[in-house]
Design an enzyme around this catalytic site. Sequence first.
Site, PDB file in Angstrom:
ATOM      1  N   TYR A  59      17.181  17.312   2.153  1.00 15.63           N
ATOM      2  CA  TYR A  59      16.703  16.164   2.940  1.00 15.63           C
ATOM      3  C   TYR A  59      15.607  16.644   3.861  1.00 15.63           C
ATOM      4  O   TYR A  59      15.690  17.742   4.420  1.00 15.63           O
ATOM      5  CB  TYR A  59      17.833  15.581   3.792  1.00 15.63           C
ATOM      6  N   GLU A  61      13.668  14.145   6.153  1.00 14.57           N
ATOM      7  CA  GLU A  61      13.088  12.960   6.805  1.00 14.57           C
ATOM      8  C   GLU A  61      12.169  13.390   7.932  1.00 14.57           C
ATOM      9  O   GLU A  61      12.465  14.345   8.661  1.00 14.57           O
ATOM     10  CB  GLU A  61      14.206  12.061   7.338  1.00 14.57           C
ATOM     11  N   ASP A 205      -6.575   0.100  -4.455  1.00 10.96           N
ATOM     12  CA  ASP A 205      -5.460   0.627  -5.246  1.00 10.96           C
ATOM     13  C   ASP A 205      -6.101   1.303  -6.459  1.00 10.96           C
ATOM     14  O   ASP A 205      -6.499   0.642  -7.417  1.00 10.96           O
ATOM     15  CB  ASP A 205      -4.551  -0.536  -5.655  1.00 10.96           C
ATOM     16  N   THR A 231      -0.835   5.990  -7.489  1.00  7.73           N
ATOM     17  CA  THR A 231       0.277   6.735  -8.065  1.00  7.73           C
ATOM     18  C   THR A 231      -0.293   8.073  -8.528  1.00  7.73           C
ATOM     19  O   THR A 231      -1.513   8.268  -8.559  1.00  7.73           O
ATOM     20  CB  THR A 231       0.884   6.006  -9.286  1.00  7.73           C
ATOM     21  N   LYS A 234      -0.515   8.562 -13.561  1.00  5.96           N
ATOM     22  CA  LYS A 234      -1.371   7.930 -14.588  1.00  5.96           C
ATOM     23  C   LYS A 234      -2.492   8.905 -14.981  1.00  5.96           C
ATOM     24  O   LYS A 234      -2.194  10.007 -15.438  1.00  5.96           O
ATOM     25  CB  LYS A 234      -1.888   6.593 -14.069  1.00  5.96           C
ATOM     26  N   ARG A 240       5.823  11.413 -11.300  1.00  6.00           N
ATOM     27  CA  ARG A 240       6.009   9.998 -10.964  1.00  6.00           C
ATOM     28  C   ARG A 240       6.139   9.886  -9.445  1.00  6.00           C
ATOM     29  O   ARG A 240       7.099  10.399  -8.864  1.00  6.00           O
ATOM     30  CB  ARG A 240       7.278   9.501 -11.674  1.00  6.00           C
TER      31      ARG A 240
HETATM   32  N1  DSN Z   1       2.974  -0.880 -14.226  1.00  9.35           N
HETATM   33  C1  DSN Z   1       1.785  -0.056 -14.099  1.00  9.35           C
HETATM   34  C2  DSN Z   1       0.868  -0.234 -15.246  1.00  9.35           C
HETATM   35  O1  DSN Z   1       1.356  -0.100 -16.350  1.00  9.35           O
HETATM   36  O2  DSN Z   1      -0.309  -0.471 -15.085  1.00  9.35           O
HETATM   37  C3  DSN Z   1       1.125  -0.288 -12.840  1.00  9.35           C
HETATM   38  O3  DSN Z   1       1.999   0.021 -11.805  1.00  9.35           O
END
Ligand code: DSN
Length: 421
Positions: A59, A61, A205, A231, A234, A240
């Site tokens: 942990y 925090e 974003d 994120t 990708k 993740r």
């Molecule tokens: N769900 C994702 C996508 O596939 O684009 C975005 O968060």
Amino acid sequence: MAYFNELMEASLDALDSEIKSLINKELDRQRTHIELIASENFVPRAIMESMGSTLTNKYAEGYPHKKYYGGCEFVETIEEIAIERAKKLFGADHANVQPHSGTTANQAAYFTVMKPGDTLLAMKLDQGGHLSHGHPLNFTSMIYKIASYGVDRETETIDYGEVESLAREHRPKVIVAGASAYPRRIDFARFRAIADEVGAFLMTDMAHIAGLVAGGAHESPVPHSHFVTSTTQKSLRGPRGAFVLCRAEFAKDLDRTVFPGIQGGPLLPAIAGKATCFKLAAEPAFREYAASVVKNASALARGLSELGFRLVSGGTDNHMMLLDLRSRNITGKVAEKVLEEAGITSNKNAIPFDPEKPMVTSGLRLGSAAVTTRGMKEREMGIIAKAIDEVLSSPEDKGVIARVRGRMADLGAAFPLYESM
Ligand code: DSN
């Protein structure tokens, strides 16, 4: 004691063979299928090592040197390294690497500067936006007033004139640039000029294009935006998880919003994975990767166009494309299913002004980040385009599907994945 040792040292296979066998099947699926989901990628093994490490036991925090737990000396150094690498990679004043997901990262940015009842101006989900950009069933719609912009009916590219007039009409507190299903470059300077005119904050974003931004294959939103969210899994090819970048003036408030505002303990295995992801994305090889992702997407788009497919907006500038399947008399739902049977993984996706329901759709979203990680090049994109055409031209022909599936497995085998697993 014996039971304790047995429990702690036993493999997953020994303790829970049902789950182990499903993980093995998933590994086999990833190896034998051609992965075209635009938001997916294959993470280096080194990052998986962090994700499956003893960091999961801890942990932490709070923030480095201000943690609410003892024993944080190593994990807070990991977090500091991740923060510094993120700032350097993207040229940002401040980074928070604790958000668990892209939606949480967006929530953190909104909560930092918005109050309930304020207005958010973002892209419509059915024209390329994301759930967390104001979908009626998402928390954003429960808390904020939502105004949504879309694409121009003719060009199918962002209608900046509409963004401007909606901004003047609704005076949003935050304008969101960035999308989940938009194949073209985004003009961040134009978004910022609109935001400045109406006194709004600009949040970008960049989840989909973060790897292209890091690798210099897409303009960076960082100099133009008050907040940038992303994120890591990708095109950035990390674990993740997510992060938020912001200007120095928002740093304290953003950190307070993430913790204790909307999250408790950070996921330390993911933070370690993010640190390695940022390190790798700063290397020259990643620039080559990002350039190849864009080249491969172009090649796939060109191949599909030559075979008669209509691409939304006529093509792609980034890692993804949207096929309009209406002239093929097949829905996105059916196309996704038959392609999956043929060893090609993709996802159905609404196209702008789609007459079909969201669970059916007239479109298919394809991306090149994962196949590029496997080492595939423009030649392979041509092979994949032909395979897609063959399957979608005869979606009920089991013979065609079986033949393509075999060819896709052979193609996968020629670009081995996680060989030592
Ligand atoms: N769900 C994702 C996508 O596939 O684009 C975005 O968060």
